[in-house]
Design a protein around this motif. Structure first.
Motif, mmCIF file in Angstrom:
data_model
loop_
_atom_site.group_PDB
_atom_site.id
_atom_site.type_symbol
_atom_site.label_atom_id
_atom_site.label_comp_id
_atom_site.label_asym_id
_atom_site.label_seq_id
_atom_site.Cartn_x
_atom_site.Cartn_y
_atom_site.Cartn_z
ATOM 1 N N GLU A 95 0.820 -1.196 0.000
ATOM 2 C CA GLU A 95 0.000 0.000 0.000
ATOM 3 C C GLU A 95 0.866 1.263 0.000
ATOM 4 O O GLU A 95 0.518 2.261 -0.613
ATOM 5 N N GLU A 96 2.006 1.221 0.723
ATOM 6 C CA GLU A 96 2.868 2.384 0.766
ATOM 7 C C GLU A 96 3.604 2.585 -0.543
ATOM 8 O O GLU A 96 4.049 3.682 -0.853
ATOM 9 N N ASP A 97 3.790 1.519 -1.303
ATOM 10 C CA ASP A 97 4.426 1.665 -2.609
ATOM 11 C C ASP A 97 3.558 2.501 -3.539
ATOM 12 O O ASP A 97 4.070 3.260 -4.362
ATOM 13 N N ASP A 98 2.219 2.372 -3.448
ATOM 14 C CA ASP A 98 1.292 3.119 -4.289
ATOM 15 C C ASP A 98 0.342 3.912 -3.407
ATOM 16 O O ASP A 98 -0.792 3.500 -3.154
ATOM 17 N N PRO A 99 0.793 5.030 -2.870
ATOM 18 C CA PRO A 99 -0.103 5.843 -2.046
ATOM 19 C C PRO A 99 -1.231 6.416 -2.878
ATOM 20 O O PRO A 99 -1.173 6.417 -4.118
ATOM 21 N N PRO A 100 -2.281 6.917 -2.219
ATOM 22 C CA PRO A 100 -3.441 7.418 -2.980
ATOM 23 C C PRO A 100 -3.090 8.501 -3.989
ATOM 24 O O PRO A 100 -3.619 8.514 -5.100
ATOM 25 N N LEU A 101 -2.219 9.424 -3.636
ATOM 26 C CA LEU A 101 -1.872 10.486 -4.573
ATOM 27 C C LEU A 101 -1.162 9.931 -5.800
ATOM 28 O O LEU A 101 -1.395 10.388 -6.927
ATOM 29 N N ALA A 102 -0.300 8.948 -5.598
ATOM 30 C CA ALA A 102 0.397 8.359 -6.737
ATOM 31 C C ALA A 102 -0.573 7.601 -7.636
ATOM 32 O O ALA A 102 -0.484 7.675 -8.869
ATOM 33 N N MET A 103 -1.518 6.886 -7.040
ATOM 34 C CA MET A 103 -2.504 6.166 -7.843
ATOM 35 C C MET A 103 -3.388 7.136 -8.611
ATOM 36 O O MET A 103 -3.726 6.903 -9.775
ATOM 37 N N GLU A 104 -3.752 8.263 -7.980
ATOM 38 C CA GLU A 104 -4.554 9.264 -8.667
ATOM 39 C C GLU A 104 -3.789 9.873 -9.837
ATOM 40 O O GLU A 104 -4.358 10.112 -10.911
ATOM 41 N N ALA A 105 -2.493 10.097 -9.639
ATOM 42 C CA ALA A 105 -1.675 10.643 -10.731
ATOM 43 C C ALA A 105 -1.566 9.654 -11.884
ATOM 44 O O ALA A 105 -1.599 10.041 -13.057
ATOM 45 N N MET A 106 -1.458 8.370 -11.570
ATOM 46 C CA MET A 106 -1.391 7.354 -12.620
ATOM 47 C C MET A 106 -2.689 7.314 -13.416
ATOM 48 O O MET A 106 -2.673 7.196 -14.642
ATOM 49 N N ARG A 107 -3.824 7.417 -12.722
ATOM 50 C CA ARG A 107 -5.103 7.427 -13.430
ATOM 51 C C ARG A 107 -5.228 8.668 -14.311
ATOM 52 O O ARG A 107 -5.757 8.592 -15.429
ATOM 53 N N ALA A 108 -4.740 9.797 -13.801
ATOM 54 C CA ALA A 108 -4.825 11.028 -14.587
ATOM 55 C C ALA A 108 -4.013 10.921 -15.874
ATOM 56 O O ALA A 108 -4.471 11.338 -16.946
#
Length: 387
Positions: A95-108
């Motif tokens: 979970e720490e490897d892909d924090p919420p902000l990083a996942m949101e940036a990937m989706r963007a």
């Protein structure tokens, strides 16, 4: 010690036969208890000695040892786990490897597709889709704008025709639609070619929009006396010299001549359904009108897509409406469901779609999944698409 077993206590005053005062002397700690081994033992137990940093061989902070409670017998709480049982707090988890902000940036990045590659399959022929529902406020314009932008960002050539006199689709795409601007009214009433009124959408490649002005409000009355009034829009789309992969027609919340023109021009109907009871109440009437148009004006017309919008997972009503719609329409209902998301409502105030306003939001992700599903279905089922 007296003969009766009493002890002399220096803190107790008074005679044996008189009143006894429990007033004690002021505390005189620390006392010298070196001569009393028992008192010294009690004091040592009560106040354990804490080692000072100077008395510790290595006082630098290190990893916290983990005690193996499964094998530690009672009373041995000070036992330290072996060297290999140490757990570092700095070791990142999944979970720490892909924090919420990083996942949101990937989706963007996935939604915006800055490379411009064709990631959504393009249909062999133009798909003219009419977004219709006579009930207002179910998300017709929002669905039209966001699906068009999502498909255009991923390599498809898309045309949006704003057939609603309110002009909300034009506002969402930041296309001028004030009085005097050539619009779809000129195409319907004055037979102006569609390419003369289509405007490219700024910032979105492969996307064009035919705006709607307030003049369109009078088209319902003026079309009554026009020859072939139901097929005016169909002729305008057929006469367009360019090629589009998708043509989205945003219909007004009514079943008048404008909506009939859209149904005659289209081969597919996309019905957004709000997950509330009122949205289901008028659905039968819409289906009946679509059947009448199919029987008399456009035999190729079919309801190909149902999209559930404004889904609120906190309510049982939303689940009940979803189950009813899926049981009735089956595979025509998209698996993607559009949730209630404030970003979707905020985007038009900035003249943008939610795909470009906040591409990492839940609303943008849901519309992206819906557009991808529509594109994949168009490749698998080429029936009902015009040349």
């Amino acid at each position: 010690m007296h003969d009766d077993g009493r002890y002399d206590d220096p803190r107790v005053t008074g005679s044996a036969n008189g009143p006894v005062s429990r007033e004690t002397d002021p505390p005189s700690w620390p006392r010298d208890v070196s001569g009393d081994a028992t008192a010294a033992g009690r004091l040592e137990v009560a106040v354990p000695h804490q080692p000072t940093p100077a008395g510790v061989p290595d006082a630098t902070p290190g990893p916290v040892p983990v005690t193996d409670t499964t094998t530690t017998p009672p009373g041995s709480y000070g036992r330290v786990a072996p060297e290999d049982a140490y757990v570092s707090r700095e070791t990142p988890t999944r979970e720490e490897d892909d924090p919420p902000l990083a996942m949101e940036a990937m989706r963007a990045v996935q939604i915006l597709n800055p490379s411009g590659e064709v990631t959504m399959p393009r249909p062999e022929r133009t798909r003219v889709m009419c977004v219709a529902n006579q009930k207002g406020g179910v998300g017709k314009t929002t669905t039209t704008v966001n699906l068009a932008v999502a498909l255009a960002l991923h390599g498809n050539r898309v045309l949006v025709i704003d057939l609603d006199p309110q002009g909300n689709a034009s506002t969402g795409l930041s296309v001028p639609h004030h009085t005097g601007v050539p619009d779809v009214y000129d195409c319907l009433i004055n037979s102006v070619p569609l390419e003369e009124v289509a405007q490219p959408v700024e910032g979105i490649p492969n996307l064009w929009c035919v705006p709607a002005t307030i003049d369109l409000a009078g088209a319902e009355i003026e079309l009554v006396s026009v020859v072939a009034r139901e097929s005016r829009l169909s002729r305008a789309i057929t006469g367009y010299p360019g090629h589009f992969d998708y043509v989205f027609i945003d219909c007004p919340p009514s079943l008048g001549l404008l909506t009939v023109n859209a149904l005659v021009a289209a081969q597919e109907v996309l019905i957004p359904i709000q997950c509330e009871y009122y949205a289901l109440e008028g659905l039968n009437q819409l289906i009946n009108n679509i059947n009448l148009v199919r029987q008399h004006l456009n035999p190729r017309l079919e309801v190909s897509t149902i999209l559930l919008t404004m889904y609120d997972r906190r309510t049982r009503l939303a689940d009940a409406v979803e189950q009813d719609v899926r049981n009735h329409f089956g595979d025509k209902v998209l698996q993607a469901v559009i949730p209630r998301n404030v970003r979707v409502s905020e985007a038009p105030s900035y003249g943008q779609s939610v795909m470009t306003y906040d591409p990492g939001s839940r609303g943008a992700t849901s519309y992206f999944e819906a557009a991808q599903e529509i594109a994949e279905r168009g490749v698998k089922e080429p029936v009902g698409r015009n040349a």
